[in-house]
Design an enzyme around this catalytic site. Structure first.
Site, PDB file in Angstrom:
ATOM      1  N   THR A  60       2.503   1.527   5.823  1.00  0.00           N
ATOM      2  CA  THR A  60       1.756   2.653   5.280  1.00  0.00           C
ATOM      3  C   THR A  60       1.361   3.549   6.435  1.00  0.00           C
ATOM      4  O   THR A  60       0.963   3.048   7.493  1.00  0.00           O
ATOM      5  CB  THR A  60       0.505   2.200   4.515  1.00  0.00           C
ATOM      6  OG1 THR A  60      -0.430   3.291   4.418  1.00  0.00           O
ATOM      7  CG2 THR A  60      -0.191   1.039   5.199  1.00  0.00           C
ATOM      8  N   ASN A  61       1.463   4.862   6.242  1.00  0.00           N
ATOM      9  CA  ASN A  61       1.013   5.792   7.276  1.00  0.00           C
ATOM     10  C   ASN A  61      -0.509   5.887   7.313  1.00  0.00           C
ATOM     11  O   ASN A  61      -1.127   5.806   8.377  1.00  0.00           O
ATOM     12  CB  ASN A  61       1.593   7.192   7.018  1.00  0.00           C
ATOM     13  CG  ASN A  61       3.044   7.321   7.406  1.00  0.00           C
ATOM     14  OD1 ASN A  61       3.384   7.592   8.545  1.00  0.00           O
ATOM     15  ND2 ASN A  61       3.928   7.118   6.431  1.00  0.00           N
ATOM     16  N   THR A  62      -1.120   6.067   6.149  1.00  0.00           N
ATOM     17  CA  THR A  62      -2.565   6.316   6.093  1.00  0.00           C
ATOM     18  C   THR A  62      -3.373   5.236   6.786  1.00  0.00           C
ATOM     19  O   THR A  62      -4.314   5.528   7.541  1.00  0.00           O
ATOM     20  CB  THR A  62      -3.020   6.430   4.624  1.00  0.00           C
ATOM     21  OG1 THR A  62      -2.349   7.536   4.012  1.00  0.00           O
ATOM     22  CG2 THR A  62      -4.523   6.626   4.529  1.00  0.00           C
TER      23      THR A  62
ATOM     24  N   GLN B 295     -10.687   3.470   0.667  1.00  0.00           N
ATOM     25  CA  GLN B 295     -10.301   4.790   1.157  1.00  0.00           C
ATOM     26  C   GLN B 295     -11.153   5.876   0.516  1.00  0.00           C
ATOM     27  O   GLN B 295     -11.697   6.753   1.196  1.00  0.00           O
ATOM     28  CB  GLN B 295      -8.827   5.051   0.860  1.00  0.00           C
ATOM     29  CG  GLN B 295      -7.847   4.200   1.634  1.00  0.00           C
ATOM     30  CD  GLN B 295      -6.414   4.436   1.171  1.00  0.00           C
ATOM     31  OE1 GLN B 295      -6.168   4.958   0.086  1.00  0.00           O
ATOM     32  NE2 GLN B 295      -5.454   4.054   2.003  1.00  0.00           N
TER      33      GLN B 295
ATOM     34  N   CYS C 179       3.959   9.939   4.220  1.00  0.00           N
ATOM     35  CA  CYS C 179       3.468   8.877   3.346  1.00  0.00           C
ATOM     36  C   CYS C 179       4.698   8.096   2.948  1.00  0.00           C
ATOM     37  O   CYS C 179       5.717   8.693   2.580  1.00  0.00           O
ATOM     38  CB  CYS C 179       2.761   9.465   2.131  1.00  0.00           C
ATOM     39  SG  CYS C 179       2.224   8.214   0.947  1.00  0.00           S
ATOM     40  N   THR C 180       4.637   6.787   3.021  1.00  0.00           N
ATOM     41  CA  THR C 180       5.857   5.997   2.859  1.00  0.00           C
ATOM     42  C   THR C 180       6.476   6.143   1.472  1.00  0.00           C
ATOM     43  O   THR C 180       7.660   5.866   1.298  1.00  0.00           O
ATOM     44  CB  THR C 180       5.588   4.516   3.167  1.00  0.00           C
ATOM     45  OG1 THR C 180       4.454   4.055   2.408  1.00  0.00           O
ATOM     46  CG2 THR C 180       5.316   4.315   4.646  1.00  0.00           C
ATOM     47  N   GLU C 181       5.702   6.605   0.473  1.00  0.00           N
ATOM     48  CA  GLU C 181       6.264   6.805  -0.863  1.00  0.00           C
ATOM     49  C   GLU C 181       7.045   8.108  -1.008  1.00  0.00           C
ATOM     50  O   GLU C 181       7.847   8.246  -1.942  1.00  0.00           O
ATOM     51  CB  GLU C 181       5.158   6.783  -1.931  1.00  0.00           C
ATOM     52  CG  GLU C 181       4.583   5.426  -2.227  1.00  0.00           C
ATOM     53  CD  GLU C 181       3.543   4.982  -1.214  1.00  0.00           C
ATOM     54  OE1 GLU C 181       3.223   3.789  -1.155  1.00  0.00           O
ATOM     55  OE2 GLU C 181       3.053   5.851  -0.452  1.00  0.00           O
TER      56      GLU C 181
ATOM     57  N   MET D  73       0.833  -1.212   0.000  1.00  0.00           N
ATOM     58  CA  MET D  73       0.000   0.000   0.000  1.00  0.00           C
ATOM     59  C   MET D  73       0.868   1.264   0.000  1.00  0.00           C
ATOM     60  O   MET D  73       0.894   1.996   0.962  1.00  0.00           O
ATOM     61  CB  MET D  73      -0.926  -0.023   1.219  1.00  0.00           C
ATOM     62  CG  MET D  73      -1.882  -1.214   1.213  1.00  0.00           C
ATOM     63  SD  MET D  73      -2.673  -1.509   2.802  1.00  0.00           S
ATOM     64  CE  MET D  73      -1.335  -2.279   3.727  1.00  0.00           C
TER      65      MET D  73
END
Length: 236
Positions: A83-85, A52, A197-199, A10
């Site tokens: 994932t942060n979200t 989401q 956000c991990t990206e 994710m």
């Protein structure tokens, strides 16, 4: 070696970074041919992203809780949600298993507290920036996270989902992120930047900013390695 359970996918772009950093970290700490003992369940992000968008967090939480149970049954020693979200549904995950859960907001707050920063700018998905679940967790540690202005938040979110999650790294998007960071420092007194956000760590790094940058992916990996190291020390 204790087994780290990863709930990933994710997106898979940042999950791949988790896997690489975990293995690089073990090699640095142990040397030789050592690598990380990892169990990964990588979900199909398209379905999660649709939940989401629809605001169906209960269904998304149920999917991640099932992932956690699968990792527990497979022999994981702890859980890392990549994932942060989706930490919005952390309670559903922790309620589904007895495994220790390394909460990313807690890890990030502790890293911020180790510096002089107290009002960092939070760059993340719209869900994480607009909703209170993440900022409130930081606030419990005395960290007041700022967020970009409304139009800036839209652009930050768009770049994450339309570019970074699809493996696209665009110079123009990096410039846009840097411009809004500079505005927040200048106009709002931001004293750090959370890559929430991990990206986003695929696009920005400490080398790009004059204030401290908190890369949540790297911090999460370090915390996971510290945790399994402590577990192994106790076991020995």
């Amino acid at each position: 070696m204790a087994t780290i359970g990863l709930i990933g996918g994710m997106s898979w772009e940042s999950t791949a970074v988790y896997y690489r950093l975990l293995n690089e970290g073990v090699r640095t700490r142990l040397g030789g041919l050592h690598s990380a003992d990892v169990l990964l369940h990588s979900l199909d992000f398209a379905g999660i992203a649709e939940m989401q968008a629809q605001g169906d967090w209960a269904a998304a939480g149920a999917a991640l809780a099932q992932s956690a149970r699968r990792l527990e049954h497979a022999g994981a020693s702890c859980l890392v949600l990549c994932t942060n979200t989706m930490h919005k549904v952390a309670d559903q995950i922790t309620g589904a298993t007895k495994l220790p859960f390394l909460h990313l907001a807690d890890v990030t707050a502790q890293a911020i507290r180790a510096t002089s920063a107290r009002r960092p700018l939070l760059l993340a998905t719209r869900f994480t920036m607009d909703q209170a679940f993440y900022r409130d967790r930081l606030k419990a540690f005395g960290v007041e996270a700022l967020v970009p202005q409304a139009q800036e938040r839209d652009e930050v979110h768009r770049i994450i989902y339309e570019e970074l999650c699809r493996g696209r790294i665009e110079a123009a998007s990096k410039a846009r992120y840097l411009a809004l960071i500079e505005r927040a420092i200048r106009e709002e007194g931001a004293d750090g930047v959370i890559l929430g956000c991990t990206e986003i760590g695929l696009l920005l790094s400490q080398a790009d900013c004059a204030v401290p940058v908190f890369d949540t992916t790297a911090l999460h990996v370090a915390a996971a390695l510290d945790y399994v190291g402590e577990v192994e020390s106790v076991a020995a």
